[in-house]
Design a protein around this motif. Sequence first.
Motif, mmCIF file in Angstrom:
data_model
loop_
_atom_site.group_PDB
_atom_site.id
_atom_site.type_symbol
_atom_site.label_atom_id
_atom_site.label_comp_id
_atom_site.label_asym_id
_atom_site.label_seq_id
_atom_site.Cartn_x
_atom_site.Cartn_y
_atom_site.Cartn_z
ATOM 1 N N GLN A 1 31.609 90.965 58.379
ATOM 2 C CA GLN A 1 33.071 91.017 58.299
ATOM 3 C C GLN A 1 33.586 92.354 58.801
ATOM 4 O O GLN A 1 32.958 93.392 58.582
ATOM 5 N N ARG A 2 34.716 92.329 59.441
ATOM 6 C CA ARG A 2 35.337 93.540 59.964
ATOM 7 C C ARG A 2 35.608 94.524 58.824
ATOM 8 O O ARG A 2 36.145 94.153 57.786
ATOM 9 N N GLY A 3 35.196 95.775 59.025
ATOM 10 C CA GLY A 3 35.408 96.806 58.029
ATOM 11 C C GLY A 3 34.264 96.976 57.041
ATOM 12 O O GLY A 3 34.248 97.922 56.268
ATOM 13 N N TYR A 4 33.301 96.057 57.067
ATOM 14 C CA TYR A 4 32.171 96.121 56.131
ATOM 15 C C TYR A 4 30.842 96.271 56.865
ATOM 16 O O TYR A 4 29.793 95.967 56.311
ATOM 17 N N GLU A 5 30.859 96.770 58.074
ATOM 18 C CA GLU A 5 29.640 96.871 58.874
ATOM 19 C C GLU A 5 28.582 97.733 58.191
ATOM 20 O O GLU A 5 27.386 97.501 58.336
ATOM 21 N N GLY A 6 28.972 98.738 57.426
ATOM 22 C CA GLY A 6 28.031 99.617 56.744
ATOM 23 C C GLY A 6 27.242 98.930 55.646
ATOM 24 O O GLY A 6 26.127 99.335 55.315
ATOM 25 N N VAL A 7 27.806 97.884 55.064
ATOM 26 C CA VAL A 7 27.130 97.153 53.985
ATOM 27 C C VAL A 7 25.896 96.438 54.530
ATOM 28 O O VAL A 7 24.906 96.259 53.830
ATOM 29 N N HIS A 8 25.935 96.086 55.791
ATOM 30 C CA HIS A 8 24.841 95.360 56.432
ATOM 31 C C HIS A 8 23.523 96.123 56.300
ATOM 32 O O HIS A 8 22.467 95.533 56.078
ATOM 33 N N ALA A 9 23.556 97.435 56.388
ATOM 34 C CA ALA A 9 22.339 98.254 56.298
ATOM 35 C C ALA A 9 21.773 98.324 54.886
ATOM 36 O O ALA A 9 20.660 98.787 54.701
ATOM 37 N N MET A 10 22.498 97.859 53.891
ATOM 38 C CA MET A 10 22.039 97.905 52.500
ATOM 39 C C MET A 10 21.096 96.765 52.143
ATOM 40 O O MET A 10 20.528 96.756 51.056
ATOM 41 N N CYS A 11 20.929 95.811 53.039
ATOM 42 C CA CYS A 11 20.074 94.655 52.756
ATOM 43 C C CYS A 11 18.633 95.103 52.615
ATOM 44 O O CYS A 11 18.082 95.780 53.477
ATOM 45 N N ARG A 12 17.996 94.724 51.513
ATOM 46 C CA ARG A 12 16.600 95.074 51.257
ATOM 47 C C ARG A 12 15.707 93.841 51.168
ATOM 48 O O ARG A 12 14.545 93.939 50.794
ATOM 49 N N GLN A 13 16.248 92.673 51.508
ATOM 50 C CA GLN A 13 15.470 91.439 51.452
ATOM 51 C C GLN A 13 14.703 91.262 52.757
ATOM 52 O O GLN A 13 14.903 90.310 53.495
#
Length: 62
Positions: free
Chosen positions: A20-32
């Motif tokens: 989603q636009r504006g949440y690109e940084g959250v993508h790097a938090m995935c640990r699965q």
Amino acid sequence: MNIPVAAPSAVSAECTLGRQRGYEGVHAMCRQIKDVPLPHSTGILLVRRCHCACHGRRARNQ
């Protein structure tokens, strides 16, 4: 009884939000990044790995 199973192309909540636009940084938090089996079982997964394409790129870059 039919039990819904996650689709093989399922992605984690972090990767879904990271699209989603504006949440690109959250993508790097995935640990699965790998399947986690249920202890003392065969073929039953406690946590399924995320099938997002970014994980392959991240692994090659490290």
